[in-house]
Each structure stands twice: as structure tokens, then as C-alpha cells.
Write a protein that holds these residues in place. Structure first.
Motif: not given
Length: 475
Positions: A369-383
């Protein structure tokens, strides 16, 4: 905390994910590598070869673990895309033994899983499998079962054991929390050169426009639901089959529109209001939620829990409505680039997505629930939506088919954080999560040590040389 311990946390998570299906699901894949697996049923594998059930690996209480169960665990992990390199048979057996110890102790502690809960879970699995394979006859033939009741009884036992295991573990960890001071002490105990490294991260914001259906389209959806309701009530049609054929609910294949929930569960208000005001056995009138239009049948009321089946129909969105949404986003984008207002201000004033609108369109990571997304673990759709954005660039209007229907959006990366060694203040939420997992691991290990002493456990000769995490060999 040593590197070995940090690595162990990761291994435990990977193995747990890979073996989850052993306790609570049967999984299918398509023909080239078709297989269905369970914890106790002998299963076909690639090209109709069968796993040989050839020996007892371990006994935990009243439960037997076969060597073939270990092989099936590796297959489950591989078919789910979980890397198995570095995971040994000893580690997998250890995890299976943990699951059996949970189930064994759950029975000793009189933890109850109701027949209704088990029946619902079993029916959902059977519906899914029948839909995937084609018919009940094919399913029975695939499992080499004499009849449906035999298969259902076998699956019921597997499901019951899986649910007992899950509830025992949940009971051990219930209400466990970690204080900020505990987090600080845990973090400071890790040598600086061994602290975790977090990969490149981003903060993402979006402005969403949802095309509106016409009145005619809405009325068409409502009329269709009324027709279905009438056919069920007057002609005895099956609501489960109607849901499978006509519902726009993405989960209809697996559950045929069936949900079991209480007022505390995270269903939209409109859905819960109708479910808890409709008498048992009756079907509601069509009602609207953010996902579309529904009818709902209350199949059973169990105290504070309702078993309900619904059918969702989304009104058709016209091409004109889609173009209007895109044009509005184009206009918003131009005004942001011209400096008339910021992206965050535009989100607050124009976005149709209430979950993000008041935060200036900023997305929340569902993991912590933080505002940060680690690129390698990000949902592929958002990435895929942000990967090519540079600097202050704003995407062109993007179409996305969401759970609530077709939407168009503008996306922007509002902050970028390069890969770095964990920093207590900057990465507190991630550190807190790691510290809590370590505390849970310690609690589980202590519980395991105590119960292993009091439980009959036997390990097969082929596995007596294993270096288990838990003292299964009682040395």
C-alpha cells in the motif's frame, strides 16, 4: 541478521507459493503439457505418462507423504513459472511435512472447517476442471476414477486438509504485530554490507475517464437480466449455467458467479446491500454497481455469511462514447503540458477513478500500500504503460479493459528512485514487512520445534541425510 537468513526468507516464500496448490487446488494446463495435480491423487503428466507412486517419504501424525508427492510439487512450481533451480527435494519434503503438521495439529486443537465451506470449495474446483477438460466423464477418465462420488470424496478430503493447514498457520500468527522499535532493532542488527538492496522504483499517477453507456444501452442490459431472472424463476433454468454463458464477471469460469462473504468483506456496497436484504432462495431485481448491472440470488444464509450467485452484464459502450473520452483526455493532456494546471490537480478534478482521484491520481502498490513500485516486480500491464515514458512525459490516452469495464487513461511517472541499499527512513514500510516476516518465521519455528517433539514423525531412509530447517529427524 546473516545473508543466509535473508535468503531463507526468500526461499520460504518461493517454496510456499509453489506448494500452495498441493493443499488447496487442482491445476490444469493445455494439451501440450496437460497435467492436473493434487496432494493425494495419482495424476497424469506430460503426454499421458503417469507419476509412479513408489514409496513413503515421511509420516507426520496420521498423514503419509509419498515420494511421488515431492515430484508433483516440482511439477506444480514449474508449471506456475516458479524457478526450481536451487530448490532440493529435501526442502520440498520439509515444506510438505510442515503442511501435514499444521493439519494434524488443527485436528488436535479442534479447529473446524464447516461442511458448507468445504463443499463450496470442492464444487468450485470441480466446475473449473469440468470446464477445462470438457465433461465430467472425461474428468473421471483422466483421474481413473470409477464415478463422480469417488472423485468428489477424494477431492473433499484433500480440500479439508488444505483448509485445516491454512487455518492452523493463521491461528499461530493471528494478531501478530511488530512495533516500530522492534523494526529499528531488527534493521540495526543487520551489518551494513548485508542489508537488502531494493531495485529501481517509480511512483505512478493516472487520470482515468470511463465512457458512459447510453440510456438505451443500459435499458437493454436491464431487460436482458429480467429475461434471465424470469427464465430461472418460471422455467427452472440453472442460474449457474446462465452465469457461465452470459455473465461479464471475469471469474465466471472458475466460480459460475458464486461468492461467499460477510458484511466485512471487500465487496462493493451496492452488492452487499442487495445480498443482505434479499431473502434466501430469491433473486433480486436488477441493480447497478460500478461494475455494471447485476441480478443476485441468495442461495444460503449462514449466520453473518451469505452464499450468493450473481450475473453481471455491462451495458455496451458506443464508439462515440469512446471517442468522447479519448478527446477529453487529449484536451486535459494539452492543458497540463501548457502549464494551465498540474497532472495531480487534473486528476483531482477530472478523473473518474475515485480510488486514486483524491491522491492526485497516485497509484498504491497492492503489496504494501505504499506509492512505490519496484520495476522488476511491477504488474506487467502497468509496466508496459510507463516503460517508454521519459522525464516529465505524459502518455497518450491508453485504453484498458478493467474489472469495471473499458476505461481510457493518461499515465505519468511522477518520481523515480534508483536502486539502493535499504535506508531506514526512506524504505521503512519495506523494512517493516521484512522484519514482520522474520518475526513470523521465528514464531513458526518455535511452534514447529514444540509440536515436532510431541508428534509421531518418521522420515524415509532416502531422506535421513537431509539437512532440514526443522528438527524432523529429532536429533
Amino acid at each position: 541478521m546473516s545473508k543466509i537468513r535473508i535468503a531463507l526468507l526468500g526461499v520460504m516464500m518461493i517454496v510456499s507459493q509453489g506448494l500452495l496448490a498441493q493443499e488447496d487446488s487442482l491445476q490444469t494446463e493445455n494439451n501440450a503439457g496437460t497435467k492436473i495435480s493434487s496432494d493425494s491423487v495419482s495424476v497424469p503428466t506430460v503426454k499421458n505418462k503417469r507419476i509412479k507412486i513408489d514409496g513413503v517419504a515421511s509420516v507426520v501424525g496420521d498423514f503419509v507423504i509419498l515420494e511421488s508427492d515431492i515430484d508433483k510439487s516440482f511439477i506444480d512450481m514449474e508449471t506456475q513459472g516458479i524457478p526450481t533451480d536451487g530448490i532440493t527435494k529435501c526442502q520440498v519434503l520439509g515444506k510438505l511435512m510442515e503442511d501435514k503438521l499444521y493439519a494434524h495439529q488443527a485436528i488436535q486443537d479442534s479447529i473446524v472447517v464447516s461442511d458448507a465451506e468445504i463443499s463450496q470449495e470442492v464444487q468450485g474446483k470441480i466446475d473449473y476442471l469440468v470446464n477445462a477438460i470438457g465433461s465430467m466423464d472425461k474428468l473421471l477418465n483422466y483421474y481413473n476414477m470409477e464415478d463422480e462420488q469417488t472423485f468428489r470424496d477424494e477431492l473433499t478430503e484433500i480440500t479439508k486438509m488444505g483448509m485445516l493447514s491454512q487455518r492452523m498457520r493463521a491461528k499461530i500468527l493471528e494478531e501478530m504485530e511488530i512495533t516500530p522499535e522492534e523494526v529499528r532493532i531488527w534493521f540495526n542488527s543487520i551489518p551494513e554490507d548485508e542489508r537488502p538492496v531494493f531495485g529501481d522504483e517509480v511512483e505512478v499517477a493516472q487520470i482515468v475517464k470511463k465512457p458512459k453507456p447510453t440510456r438505451e444501452s443500459v435499458q437493454k442490459a436491464v431487460n436482458r437480466l429480467k429475461e434471465i431472472k424470469r427464465d430461472i424463476e418460471e422455467n427452472g433454468a440453472s442460474m449457474a449455467i446462465k452465469a457461465t454463458l452470459y455473465s461479464d464477471d471475469p471469474g465466471k469460469t472458475e466460480n459460475q458467479g458464486f461468492y461467499s462473504f460477510s458484511k466485512k468483506d471487500s465487496f462493493v456496497k451496492e452488492f452487499k446491500d442487495v445480498a443482505f436484504s434479499t431473502p434466501e432462495g430469491e433473486i433480486s431485481e436488477p441493480f447497478e454497481s460500478e461494475f455494471g448491472w447485476h441480478i443476485l440470488k441468495v442461495e444460503k444464509i449462514r449466520g453473518q455469511v451469505v452464499d450468493a450467485r450473481h450475473i453481471l452484464i455491462r451495458p455496451e459502450i458506443s464508439d462515440d462514447a469512446r471517442e468522447e473520452a479519448k478527446a477529453e483526455l487529449d484536451s486535459i493532456r494539452s492543458k497540463i503540458l501548457d502549464g494551465e494546471f498540474t497532472f495531480q490537480d487534473a486528476a483531482r478534478n477530472f478523473s473518474d477513478e475515485k480510488e486514486t482521484r483524491f491522491d492526485g491520481g497516485v497509484l498504491r502498490n497492492p503489496v504494501d500500500f505504499s506509492t512505490r513500485f519496484e520495476l522488476t516486480k511491477m504488474d506487467s500491464r502497468i509496466y508496459s504503460q510507463i516503460v517508454n515514458l521519459q522525464g516529465e512525459e505524459i502518455s497518450q490516452p491508453l485504453m484498458e479493459d478493467t474489472r469495471s469495464g473499458i476505461v481510457y487513461k493518461l499515465v505519468k511517472v511522477i518520481n523515480r528512485y534508483p536502486s539502493h541499499t535499504a535506508d531506514f527512513s526512506q524504505d521503512y514500510l519495506k523494512i517493516q514487512d521484512l522484519a514482520l516476516k522474520d518475526k513470523q518465521l521465528e514464531t513458526i519455528k518455535k511452534w514447529m520445534d514444540e509440536k515436532i517433539k510431541d508428534t509421531y514423525i518418521s522420515v524415509g531412509s532416502d531422506f535421513k541425510g537431509c539437512d532440514f530447517t526443522n528438527n524432523w529427524l529429532k536429533k
